[in-house]
Structure formats: C-alpha cells, structure tokens
Scaffold this motif. Structure first.
Motif, PDB file in Angstrom:
ATOM      1  N   LYS A   1     -40.254 -11.919 -39.806  1.00 10.29           N
ATOM      2  CA  LYS A   1     -38.838 -12.217 -39.660  1.00 10.29           C
ATOM      3  C   LYS A   1     -38.046 -12.104 -40.963  1.00 10.29           C
ATOM      4  O   LYS A   1     -36.830 -12.196 -40.957  1.00 10.29           O
ATOM      5  CB  LYS A   1     -38.545 -13.547 -38.987  1.00 10.29           C
ATOM      6  CG  LYS A   1     -39.472 -14.666 -39.101  1.00 10.29           C
ATOM      7  CD  LYS A   1     -38.872 -15.816 -38.317  1.00 10.29           C
ATOM      8  CE  LYS A   1     -39.238 -17.133 -38.941  1.00 10.29           C
ATOM      9  NZ  LYS A   1     -40.293 -17.870 -38.400  1.00 10.29           N
ATOM     10  N   THR A   2     -38.737 -11.890 -42.074  1.00 13.53           N
ATOM     11  CA  THR A   2     -37.970 -11.733 -43.320  1.00 13.53           C
ATOM     12  C   THR A   2     -37.560 -10.285 -43.550  1.00 13.53           C
ATOM     13  O   THR A   2     -36.799  -9.978 -44.450  1.00 13.53           O
ATOM     14  CB  THR A   2     -38.801 -12.188 -44.542  1.00 13.53           C
ATOM     15  OG1 THR A   2     -39.920 -11.303 -44.679  1.00 13.53           O
ATOM     16  CG2 THR A   2     -39.286 -13.612 -44.387  1.00 13.53           C
ATOM     17  N   ARG A   3     -38.080  -9.388 -42.708  1.00 15.00           N
ATOM     18  CA  ARG A   3     -37.762  -7.966 -42.930  1.00 15.00           C
ATOM     19  C   ARG A   3     -36.497  -7.542 -42.193  1.00 15.00           C
ATOM     20  O   ARG A   3     -36.194  -8.068 -41.125  1.00 15.00           O
ATOM     21  CB  ARG A   3     -38.931  -7.091 -42.459  1.00 15.00           C
ATOM     22  CG  ARG A   3     -40.115  -7.162 -43.411  1.00 15.00           C
ATOM     23  CD  ARG A   3     -41.232  -6.306 -42.889  1.00 15.00           C
ATOM     24  NE  ARG A   3     -40.896  -4.901 -42.972  1.00 15.00           N
ATOM     25  CZ  ARG A   3     -41.483  -4.041 -43.790  1.00 15.00           C
ATOM     26  NH1 ARG A   3     -42.436  -4.440 -44.601  1.00 15.00           N
ATOM     27  NH2 ARG A   3     -41.141  -2.782 -43.793  1.00 15.00           N
ATOM     28  N   GLN A   4     -35.809  -6.561 -42.775  1.00 11.61           N
ATOM     29  CA  GLN A   4     -34.611  -6.027 -42.110  1.00 11.61           C
ATOM     30  C   GLN A   4     -34.773  -4.536 -41.926  1.00 11.61           C
ATOM     31  O   GLN A   4     -35.248  -3.849 -42.829  1.00 11.61           O
ATOM     32  CB  GLN A   4     -33.382  -6.276 -42.977  1.00 11.61           C
ATOM     33  CG  GLN A   4     -32.938  -7.727 -42.961  1.00 11.61           C
ATOM     34  CD  GLN A   4     -31.756  -7.930 -43.887  1.00 11.61           C
ATOM     35  OE1 GLN A   4     -31.865  -8.515 -44.941  1.00 11.61           O
ATOM     36  NE2 GLN A   4     -30.616  -7.415 -43.485  1.00 11.61           N
ATOM     37  N   LEU A   5     -34.384  -4.046 -40.772  1.00 15.70           N
ATOM     38  CA  LEU A   5     -34.393  -2.597 -40.564  1.00 15.70           C
ATOM     39  C   LEU A   5     -33.159  -2.004 -41.225  1.00 15.70           C
ATOM     40  O   LEU A   5     -32.140  -2.680 -41.370  1.00 15.70           O
ATOM     41  CB  LEU A   5     -34.331  -2.265 -39.072  1.00 15.70           C
ATOM     42  CG  LEU A   5     -35.621  -2.326 -38.260  1.00 15.70           C
ATOM     43  CD1 LEU A   5     -35.341  -1.776 -36.863  1.00 15.70           C
ATOM     44  CD2 LEU A   5     -36.762  -1.550 -38.909  1.00 15.70           C
ATOM     45  N   GLU A   6     -33.250  -0.761 -41.579  1.00 13.51           N
ATOM     46  CA  GLU A   6     -32.101  -0.052 -42.144  1.00 13.51           C
ATOM     47  C   GLU A   6     -30.971  -0.087 -41.088  1.00 13.51           C
ATOM     48  O   GLU A   6     -31.222   0.018 -39.881  1.00 13.51           O
ATOM     49  CB  GLU A   6     -32.590   1.367 -42.478  1.00 13.51           C
ATOM     50  CG  GLU A   6     -31.632   2.246 -43.200  1.00 13.51           C
ATOM     51  CD  GLU A   6     -30.775   3.042 -42.262  1.00 13.51           C
ATOM     52  OE1 GLU A   6     -29.563   3.102 -42.491  1.00 13.51           O
ATOM     53  OE2 GLU A   6     -31.326   3.568 -41.265  1.00 13.51           O
ATOM     54  N   THR A   7     -29.715  -0.267 -41.561  1.00 12.47           N
ATOM     55  CA  THR A   7     -28.581  -0.527 -40.657  1.00 12.47           C
ATOM     56  C   THR A   7     -28.513   0.417 -39.451  1.00 12.47           C
ATOM     57  O   THR A   7     -28.423  -0.028 -38.308  1.00 12.47           O
ATOM     58  CB  THR A   7     -27.257  -0.398 -41.434  1.00 12.47           C
ATOM     59  OG1 THR A   7     -27.374  -1.181 -42.598  1.00 12.47           O
ATOM     60  CG2 THR A   7     -26.071  -0.848 -40.622  1.00 12.47           C
ATOM     61  N   HIS A   8     -28.531   1.729 -39.705  1.00 14.99           N
ATOM     62  CA  HIS A   8     -28.352   2.671 -38.601  1.00 14.99           C
ATOM     63  C   HIS A   8     -29.550   2.672 -37.668  1.00 14.99           C
ATOM     64  O   HIS A   8     -29.402   2.846 -36.455  1.00 14.99           O
ATOM     65  CB  HIS A   8     -28.064   4.073 -39.135  1.00 14.99           C
ATOM     66  CG  HIS A   8     -26.778   4.145 -39.882  1.00 14.99           C
ATOM     67  ND1 HIS A   8     -25.563   3.936 -39.273  1.00 14.99           N
ATOM     68  CD2 HIS A   8     -26.509   4.363 -41.188  1.00 14.99           C
ATOM     69  CE1 HIS A   8     -24.604   4.019 -40.183  1.00 14.99           C
ATOM     70  NE2 HIS A   8     -25.145   4.283 -41.345  1.00 14.99           N
ATOM     71  N   ALA A   9     -30.735   2.473 -38.231  1.00 13.98           N
ATOM     72  CA  ALA A   9     -31.931   2.427 -37.389  1.00 13.98           C
ATOM     73  C   ALA A   9     -31.847   1.218 -36.456  1.00 13.98           C
ATOM     74  O   ALA A   9     -32.155   1.289 -35.266  1.00 13.98           O
ATOM     75  CB  ALA A   9     -33.187   2.352 -38.261  1.00 13.98           C
ATOM     76  N   LEU A  10     -31.367   0.109 -37.006  1.00 17.30           N
ATOM     77  CA  LEU A  10     -31.230  -1.104 -36.195  1.00 17.30           C
ATOM     78  C   LEU A  10     -30.209  -0.874 -35.077  1.00 17.30           C
ATOM     79  O   LEU A  10     -30.403  -1.305 -33.936  1.00 17.30           O
ATOM     80  CB  LEU A  10     -30.796  -2.266 -37.095  1.00 17.30           C
ATOM     81  CG  LEU A  10     -30.675  -3.622 -36.418  1.00 17.30           C
ATOM     82  CD1 LEU A  10     -32.037  -4.122 -35.963  1.00 17.30           C
ATOM     83  CD2 LEU A  10     -30.047  -4.655 -37.353  1.00 17.30           C
ATOM     84  N   GLU A  11     -29.150  -0.172 -35.398  1.00 15.70           N
ATOM     85  CA  GLU A  11     -28.126   0.088 -34.379  1.00 15.70           C
ATOM     86  C   GLU A  11     -28.639   1.027 -33.291  1.00 15.70           C
ATOM     87  O   GLU A  11     -28.368   0.828 -32.110  1.00 15.70           O
ATOM     88  CB  GLU A  11     -26.858   0.628 -35.040  1.00 15.70           C
ATOM     89  CG  GLU A  11     -26.115  -0.524 -35.683  1.00 15.70           C
ATOM     90  CD  GLU A  11     -24.944  -0.107 -36.529  1.00 15.70           C
ATOM     91  OE1 GLU A  11     -24.679   1.103 -36.641  1.00 15.70           O
ATOM     92  OE2 GLU A  11     -24.296  -1.017 -37.076  1.00 15.70           O
ATOM     93  N   ASP A  12     -29.388   2.045 -33.692  1.00 16.34           N
ATOM     94  CA  ASP A  12     -30.015   2.928 -32.695  1.00 16.34           C
ATOM     95  C   ASP A  12     -30.888   2.117 -31.743  1.00 16.34           C
ATOM     96  O   ASP A  12     -30.832   2.264 -30.531  1.00 16.34           O
ATOM     97  CB  ASP A  12     -30.949   3.937 -33.397  1.00 16.34           C
ATOM     98  CG  ASP A  12     -30.199   5.171 -33.874  1.00 16.34           C
ATOM     99  OD1 ASP A  12     -28.980   5.239 -33.665  1.00 16.34           O
ATOM    100  OD2 ASP A  12     -30.857   6.071 -34.452  1.00 16.34           O
ATOM    101  N   LEU A  13     -31.682   1.250 -32.363  1.00 17.08           N
ATOM    102  CA  LEU A  13     -32.599   0.427 -31.567  1.00 17.08           C
ATOM    103  C   LEU A  13     -31.814  -0.456 -30.603  1.00 17.08           C
ATOM    104  O   LEU A  13     -32.136  -0.546 -29.411  1.00 17.08           O
ATOM    105  CB  LEU A  13     -33.457  -0.431 -32.515  1.00 17.08           C
ATOM    106  CG  LEU A  13     -34.298  -1.510 -31.850  1.00 17.08           C
ATOM    107  CD1 LEU A  13     -35.428  -0.886 -31.024  1.00 17.08           C
ATOM    108  CD2 LEU A  13     -34.906  -2.470 -32.889  1.00 17.08           C
ATOM    109  N   ALA A  14     -30.749  -1.078 -31.111  1.00 17.55           N
ATOM    110  CA  ALA A  14     -29.954  -1.988 -30.279  1.00 17.55           C
ATOM    111  C   ALA A  14     -29.376  -1.254 -29.077  1.00 17.55           C
ATOM    112  O   ALA A  14     -29.390  -1.769 -27.954  1.00 17.55           O
ATOM    113  CB  ALA A  14     -28.841  -2.607 -31.110  1.00 17.55           C
ATOM    114  N   THR A  15     -28.884  -0.032 -29.293  1.00 15.71           N
ATOM    115  CA  THR A  15     -28.331   0.735 -28.179  1.00 15.71           C
ATOM    116  C   THR A  15     -29.439   1.051 -27.174  1.00 15.71           C
ATOM    117  O   THR A  15     -29.251   0.916 -25.966  1.00 15.71           O
ATOM    118  CB  THR A  15     -27.735   2.069 -28.697  1.00 15.71           C
ATOM    119  OG1 THR A  15     -26.969   1.784 -29.843  1.00 15.71           O
ATOM    120  CG2 THR A  15     -26.899   2.764 -27.661  1.00 15.71           C
TER     121      THR A  15
END
Ligand code: GLU
Length: 588
Positions: free
Chosen positions: A330-344
C-alpha cells in the motif's frame, strides 16, 4: 518610527507532481493576505531535490495556479495559453522579476547558497561531516538501545582542520549546521507560542554531498533575500521552523550586512478525508486497489481480461511485475496515467486530490477556490439567510482574510459540499459563459463529446441542461443519446411497452401523426418544436405526456432525457425523423 516593510508572502512548492489541493489552499491564503495588505505575492520553485523534481511538474504547478486565478506578482514568467495552445493576444503574462532578485528556481541559485555556506563554515557555525552511513547506523542503534531519540551532534573529538582539508581537497561530504544548543521559541500566528528544547534539535544537514542545499537552507536564504515577511505553509513544516529560526539567527545578509530578519509564521491545518486520514495522492491508488480486490484481480492478466480488447497504453507499458507489487504494497503508487488507464478498465472513479484532478473532472475554479477558502478559515459572518456565510468570491476573501479566523484543527474535505458549490457556480454562468467554459474544458478533457455533439448543437439545449450539470463532465451523460449513431441505441422494453404499445399502440399513432409535421416545420429549433407539440396537443386533446413520452422513447430509447424540444433540436431534423422511423419499423 521606521515604517514596516511591505507585506511579501510567498508560495514555494516543490515540483514533484501536480499541485495538491492543500498546496492550493496555502497559495490562496498567501495570495489573499498579500492582496489584503497591498503587498506582493511571490512564487518560488523549490527544486533542489534533483531526484524528485521535474520541469514538467514545475510547469504543471504554474498552470494549476493560473487556472485557479491565483496570480503571482513575482516569480517565473508564465504565459496563459488558450485551450488550443495559442497564447492570448495581448498575452496574459504572470510573474516577472521587478526587483531583480535572481532566479525563482532554487536549482539556479546554488552560487548564492554556497556563498552563505562558506560564510558559516569559515566561522565554524557549520561544518563538513564525513560520517559513513555505517557510523551513523551505529550511533542510531545506540540511541535506540538507550531509549532516546537519535539527535546528531558533532563528535567531541571532531578535528576541524582535518575535515576542512578533506573538504578543500574536493572530497564530497554533507555540511551540517551547528545548532546553538539553546531552546528556540516563536509565536505562530495560528498556533500561538511554540518552544522546542535544545536537545530535540540536531545539527542538521544544510548542503548534501551532491552539492545541492537542503530545503532547510535554501528556504531560509531565499526568504531573506526575497524579503518574505509572512511565511504561511502546511503544518507538516512546523517541526522545521525552529531549525530555520536558528539558521536565521546565525546568518548575516551579505548585501546589507544586517542580521537575517525573522518573518512571521503561520502554519495551516492538515486537510483530512472524512475518515480523518490525511488527504493524499495515495488515496487514488487506494481506491483502485480496493476495486481490484472487489473484482478479485490478482495479476496483470486479470486486468487485461476485464479490459477486453481495449488498449491500455500506459498501463500496458508498466515494467513486468510492477502491477503485482503495487497490488500487495500500500505504500506504492502507480504512475499517474497507468493508474488512470487501470481505473477506466476496472470502472472505478479515482478521488480527486490534485488541483488538476478537479479541473479534469469538470469543476470550475471559482467553486474550488470558494470551497478551499473554507478549509481552516471562515469569515465569521452570517448570510442573508441567517446561516454562516459560505458563498463568496475572492474579492470578498481578500477583504476579510486574517489569521485570527484560521483554525487550529484539521479541516475535513467534504466532496458533497464542493459539488454543491460547483453546481451553483455552473448555474450562475450565462449560457454563453457556460458554453465557452465547456468548450475550453472539453478541448482537453472530452474531445469525444465535443466532436460528436459540438458547441453549436449544445447551444440548442444549453438552457435545458446547464441547471442539471454538477460538473462540466455531466454534459456528456446528459447528451449521451445524441452521441450514438441513429441506428445504434437500444430501446428500453418497459418504456416501449408503457409509452408506445399501451392502449393499442396509441404512442405509435402519435409518432405517425407527428413525423410529417416535424418534417414540414420551417425552423427546427427548440421554440418551433415546442410550439408544434403544443399545437398538436390542443388539436388532438391529448395531454402533453401522451405526446412527449412516445417521442422521447422513439428518439432516445428511454423515457428520460432533457426537455423534448431540446432533445429533438440537438439531434436535428434528419436524425429525429430517422429515429422515429426506426422506432416504428422495429417496435410497432
Ligand atoms: N517546498 C516546500 C514544500 O513544498 C515549501 C515549504 C515552505 O513553504 O517553506 O512543502
């Protein structure tokens, strides 16, 4: 009595990502305070952490501030661009350097910091420290064993000549500031008296081995040289302030030969989520991780299965194993655009945290500013309705802003309240303003609706949809019926039954009667369509519901859409008639 210097406030973000909403609140308060006192508001980019700073993030922060309308009197020059990338004529330029105080990017001020560091080292007020990481670990462990906090101090057997000659020979090493060994006190404008005892204050690093100053050092030098009179910043910096004050007390301004001034400090509360956790960029990863858990996604292949054939360019570009590690940590963050792709792909809405998140979600800057002004501050006045006055513009904020109404406890971020503010701000726009705001927004963030519906067709229905938009993004769903090809929308079986087939297909009769009238209508606009439907109602003696609902189901597939005149007008004559025909052919 000498007159007090003009108020100078500054906002000093580290460019490690887009501007956090808490940073925007700090910037707004600094801006308002400077305006209130006819002073100036300065913007400085604190980019001495080479690994974490980026040029793109600096640019993004300038854009975020400009979008909010928080304009800086001094700072990096920024030309406001239109949505299509062209610069306004005449260009609206922010920033500039009227006092010629050097670069506003700390990475370009290293010579200045070095001059002051050398000055301190010459006087033995700062010193090179050659401890190896192993030595530091041993000292830390010893402190732990003795149940005390590790506080770095210069060793008793420190050999100044020896370390100075190593430093002068070019051996890289950090420089530490020698704490004076006295308690430090100051009066915070918000929190009151603060005293920190000497044994809590270590000999902290002021220049790293890579030659870059630390934040603590650069901030103190720049606030002196840039004339900052009031430092407002987040409470996470409260522990740093005594260190900064110790430095200020040790230093002498090399130009004026005067001791450094001690500015006033105001530390602002933390912004918290409803569950009291700190509102942070990580919340976005948290939301996506929770959705993955709900969908039982355990590996990258599960995501591609969910996403079907849709390409996920940024997500797919993640290094192998990254996603799986992110899932479990839970301390890791995905790169912004990758996270947005995933969310969609997995169908989750990410909570907005940064100013740019709110902008992309279709919030108006005036609503965001009004709402964040209330995070930890309130004007203490009642509105005409007798309730606490909460709706105001920045002119009002400037008139009223003072530290004595800034709160001490964490401020909770209430998303529902912000949406209500936004909906009201949208409703206040004139139709033309609404359309132009939407066009600017859609040019970046909803090209599909812009392309398929466009501003001129949206103009036909603006009166009907503006009041229903909570955010600019809502336009899309309100006109979604117009974005589908005439032959591609589905009919809701229940609505077809109720509004078309019932009473021996009375609805179909209405469609057959109306089609030629719509065909013959001289102008296919909202007023003419409404007049035609009224006339048809009078003529046939049918209630408006019996006319509108069959038509609505015919042209959109369901019984819910904006008012009918607007619905037909946005579709246009050809589409409306094609849809009516298709409905009769397919359903009757
Ligand atoms: N660069 C610091 C930050 O972004 C600024 C702190 C300050 O205002 O002194 O947190």
């Amino acid at each position: 009595m000498p007159s007090s210097p003009p108020v100078i406030t500054r906002f000093a973000p580290s460019p490690t990502g887009h501007l956090h909403i808490g940073g925007a609140r700090t910037a707004l308060f600094c801006w308002a305070y400077a305006k209130r006192h006819n002073g100036s508001f300065l913007l400085r980019i604190e980019d001495t952490d080479q690994k974490r700073s980026s040029e793109a993030a600096s640019r993004g922060i300038l854009e975020d501030l400009a979008w909010l309308g928080i304009d800086w009197d001094e700072g990096p020059v920024f030309k406001r661009e239109n949505a299509d990338g062209t610069v306004n004529t005449p260009p609206t330029t922010l920033g500039g350097n009227p006092r010629e105080i050097g670069s506003f990017y700390q990475s370009e001020r290293r010579d200045i910091y070095d001059t002051y560091i050398n000055w301190l080292v010459e006087r033995d007020l700062a010193y090179p420290a050659f401890d190896t990481p192993e030595e530091l670990t041993v000292r830390r462990q010893l402190a732990e064993k003795e149940k005390r906090t590790f506080v770095y101090r210069r060793a008793a057997d420190y050999n100044r000549d020896a370390v100075l000659s190593r430093m002068n020979a070019g051996e890289p090493c950090p420089i530490r500031f020698k704490m004076p060994g006295t308690p430090i006190s100051f009066t915070d404008e918000v929190l009151g008296e603060i005293t920190v005892s000497a044994d809590e204050l270590d000999d902290f690093v002021i220049r790293k081995a890579d030659g870059f100053p630390t934040y603590h050092f650069a901030v103190v030098i720049d606030d002196e040289l840039m004339g900052t009179t009031h430092i407002m910043r987040g409470q996470e910096h409260l522990n740093n302030t005594p260190r900064h004050i110790a430095l200020m007390k040790a230093l002498v301004n090399q130009t004026t030969n005067q001791p450094f001034r001690i500015p006033k400090f105001a530390h602002l509360t933390v912004i918290a989520n409803q569950d009291n956790s700190k509102m942070s960029k990580r919340d976005r990863d948290k939301a996506a991780r929770a959705k993955c858990r709900e969908l039982n996604i355990k590996a990258v292949t599960d995501v591609s299965a969910k996403a079907g054939t849709k390409p996920l360019p940024h997500f797919d570009a993640l290094p192998p194993g990254d996603f799986e590690q992110w899932l479990g940590d839970k301390t890791r963050q995905l790169e912004t655009h990758a996270l947005e792709d995933l969310a969609t792909a997995i169908g989750v809405e990410l909570p907005e945290i940064a100013v740019d998140d709110f902008r992309r979600s279709g919030y108006l800057p005036e609503a965001v500013l009004n709402y964040i002004a209330l995070l930890g501050w309130n004007p203490g006045e009642k509105g005409p309705d007798g309730k606490d006055l909460e709706r105001f513009d920045t002119a009002y904020l400037v008139e009223k802003f003072s530290f004595d109404r800034v709160g001490k406890s964490a401020s909770k971020f209430d998303r529902a309240k912000l949406i209500a503010f936004n909906q009201d701000a949208i409703a206040k726009l004139t139709d033309d303003q609404f359309l132009s705001r939407w066009e600017i927004w859609a040019t970046r963030d909803d090209r599909e609706t812009l392309g398929r519906v466009g501003v001129s067709r949206l103009r036909l229905v603006v009166g009907a949809i503006k009041g229903r938009c909570r955010t600019l993004k809502d336009v899309r769903s309100l006109v979604s019926f117009a974005m589908i090809d005439d032959g591609a929308y589905a009919f809701n079986a229940k609505d077809v039954e109720k509004h078309l087939k019932a009473d021996d297909g009375a609805g179909f009769e209405t469609l057959r009667a109306l089609a030629p009238k719509l065909q013959a209508l001289p102008a296919f606009d909202v007023a003419s369509i409404d007049a035609l439907l009224d006339a048809h109602a009078t003529q046939t003696g049918l209630g408006m519901g019996k006319i509108a609902q069959p038509l609505r189901v015919a042209v959109t597939g369901a019984a819910v859409s904006p008012p009918l005149g607007a619905t037909l007008a946005i579709l246009g004559r050809d589409s409306s008639l094609a849809r009516i025909r298709r409905c009769i052919d397919a359903q009757a």
